[in-house]
Design an enzyme around this catalytic site. Structure first.
Site, PDB file in Angstrom:
ATOM      1  CB  SER A 116     -11.650 -20.959   8.233  1.00 57.08           C
ATOM      2  OG  SER A 116     -12.129 -19.802   8.893  1.00 57.08           O
ATOM      3  N   GLY A 117      -9.012 -18.843   8.524  1.00 62.77           N
ATOM      4  CA  GLY A 117      -8.567 -17.556   7.997  1.00 62.77           C
ATOM      5  C   GLY A 117      -9.575 -16.444   8.272  1.00 62.77           C
ATOM      6  N   GLY A 118     -10.784 -16.825   8.717  1.00 63.28           N
ATOM      7  CA  GLY A 118     -11.838 -15.831   8.963  1.00 63.28           C
ATOM      8  C   GLY A 118     -11.509 -14.874  10.092  1.00 63.28           C
ATOM      9  CG  ASP A 194     -15.619 -17.695  10.434  1.00 64.60           C
ATOM     10  OD1 ASP A 194     -14.458 -17.933  10.033  1.00 64.60           O
ATOM     11  OD2 ASP A 194     -15.865 -17.298  11.581  1.00 64.60           O
ATOM     12  N   GLY A 262     -16.618 -15.274  16.829  1.00 64.11           N
ATOM     13  CA  GLY A 262     -17.068 -13.886  16.828  1.00 64.11           C
ATOM     14  C   GLY A 262     -17.176 -13.245  18.189  1.00 64.11           C
ATOM     15  CG  ASP A 311      -8.688 -21.724  19.771  1.00 63.70           C
ATOM     16  OD1 ASP A 311      -8.055 -20.675  19.553  1.00 63.70           O
ATOM     17  OD2 ASP A 311      -9.854 -21.901  19.356  1.00 63.70           O
ATOM     18  CB  CYS A 357       3.537 -27.642  39.131  1.00 62.98           C
ATOM     19  SG  CYS A 357       3.589 -27.940  37.361  1.00 62.98           S
ATOM     20  CB  CYS A 359       5.559 -29.290  34.618  1.00 60.67           C
ATOM     21  SG  CYS A 359       6.515 -27.844  35.088  1.00 60.67           S
ATOM     22  CG  HIS A 388       4.777 -23.812  35.194  1.00 61.72           C
ATOM     23  ND1 HIS A 388       4.582 -24.737  36.194  1.00 61.72           N
ATOM     24  CD2 HIS A 388       3.946 -22.749  35.476  1.00 61.72           C
ATOM     25  CE1 HIS A 388       3.686 -24.264  37.051  1.00 61.72           C
ATOM     26  NE2 HIS A 388       3.290 -23.071  36.642  1.00 61.72           N
TER      27      HIS A 388
HETATM   28 ZN   LIG Z   1       5.383 -26.648  36.684  1.00 64.92          ZN
END
Ligand SMILES: [Zn+2]
Length: 418
Positions: A116-118, A194, A262, A311, A357, A359, A388
């Site tokens: 939101s930019g908050g 917020d 927050g 995130d 892995c 990937c 990766h």
């Molecule tokens: Zn990898």
């Protein structure tokens, strides 16, 4: 009777209720772990379904630094979170709207979110004045000088006045303006406007700010387009009574999801305690997102307490600082924080970054070659590590979902903690 009037057929093809019957819920909880609050579920958006819990990959400027949209898809990323403040300054939301919204602008067929930019109110305002990041202090040597410390933000009941970090020009965000910008950006999921307070704000300021954020939440809901899905944000810093007040209010009004924002304290213990306290006081049916948190153990602790998404810039930012993540099979554990510095590789070998892995980087390149690229300052080096690292975190989330499905979440956690 004509065939078109057959029993039920008219209702199925023409009745307006038909759309209500086939329209999927935005969020469905599929299973909750018996021993913890961990749960798996599904978010349904216009750009596809998302399996929860998931990691939202940060693409601040409508890009995950160094990766093409095709490469983002190859890391099994489920959603990109872009930044309202940055996209408002460059290229501006009208440009993104003209090109049919964020996902189409990026040519990326994935669900998207915008914040939101908050958070910028904190990082450009109190974050500068207090020289701090979200949880604790900026690392030594990164402290800002007196000029940088000056707040670039003025907060009033109406909204937040920003000075652009690019050219110093003045901008103003309010709940209504944030909704307009986020509507033009056109992400599937947006956030209420917020103020994200700093961990150094005292009780009185945090209380005043949280109450204002609650009033902004009501203004947000009154002005938003009702087409995108919207998350309200719980504030209140490290103060339990404020967190409780914010939780009760944000949960009681018509948001589709709940985000925790927050300062959560300077230690991981305090962060876990506050998260647990908030979730204990939340209803079960809405998805819960944790803003800006996400090391490997943060993910386990948050999911254990009932968080459905997180995130963080962690996996991509560390990739650009030569750090690559490793699985427990390769020696990754709580002590080494599941990562290694590519520059620390001493022996020449044909091994990939990680033996376990799958990937495309680990299937194609040796760690010795990637180390060479990084030391020679070749951009391909950090790009390969970024691919990766994102594959790693998405694979971790997949393992976590599978463990909840099989009732083995705590076993997986102790295996990863080593
Ligand atoms: Zn990898």
């Amino acid at each position: 009777m004509f065939p078109s009037q057959g029993k039920g057929r008219g209702f199925e093809s023409h009745h307006p209720l038909r759309f209500m019957l086939i329209k999927k819920n935005f969020f469905t909880v599929l299973k909750t772990d018996k021993k913890t609050n961990a749960r798996i579920g599904r978010l349904s958006t216009d750009h596809g379904d998302i399996n929860t819990p998931f990691f939202a990959v940060v693409g601040t400027n409508a890009t995950v630094k160094t990766l093409s949209s095709q490469e983002i898809l190859e890391t099994n990323t489920q959603l990109i979170l872009a930044n309202t403040y940055h996209l408002h300054l460059r290229p501006n939301e009208k440009v993104v709207k003209e090109l049919n919204g964020l996902a189409e602008f990026m040519n990326l067929n994935l669900p998207t979110m915008t914040d939101s930019g908050g958070f910028q109110a904190m990082s450009l305002g109190a974050g500068r004045e207090h020289s701090i990041g979200k949880i604790g202090f900026f690392p030594k040597g990164k402290r800002m000088n007196e000029i940088e410390k000056k707040s670039l933000v003025k907060i009033t009941e109406k909204g937040i006045e920003f000075c652009s970090h690019i050219d110093g020009s003045k901008h103003f965000f309010s709940p209504e303006i944030s909704m307009q910008i986020q509507s033009d950006l056109g992400a599937d999921i947006i956030f209420a406007f917020d103020e994200c307070t700093s961990p150094l704000h005292d009780y009185n300021y945090t209380k005043k700010s949280m109450e204002r954020t609650n009033r902004w939440a009501a203004r947000t809901l009154a002005s938003y387009n009702k087409k995108q899905k919207i998350y309200g944000i719980i504030q209140g810093g490290v103060f339990k009574d404020l967190r409780l007040k914010s939780t009760k209010y944000i949960d009681s009004i018509c948001f589709d999801g709940i985000a925790i924002g927050g300062a959560l304290g300077e230690t991981k213990t305090s962060k876990n305690e506050i998260t647990e306290y908030i979730i204990k006081n939340l209803s079960d049916e809405k998805p819960r997102h944790m803003l800006g948190i996400g090391d490997v153990d943060d993910i386990f602790e948050a999911v254990e307490r009932g968080i459905d998404s997180l995130d963080c810039v962690w996996f991509t930012r560390l990739g650009r600082r030569n750090m690559y993540f490793i699985y427990p099979k390769d020696g990754g554990n709580f002590i080494n924080r599941w990562r290694k510095n590519i520059r620390s590789i001493k022996s020449i070998s044909k091994k990939p970054l990680s033996d376990s892995c799958s990937c495309k980087v680990c299937k194609t390149y040796t760690a010795t070659y990637i180390r060479h690229l990084v030391i020679a300052n070749e951009l391909l080096g950090i790009r390969l590590i970024t691919i990766h690292n994102l594959f790693f975190v998405n694979h971790l989330m997949e393992q976590i979902r599978k463990s909840i499905q099989e009732g083995k979440f705590l076993e997986l956690k102790s295996y990863w903690y080593g």
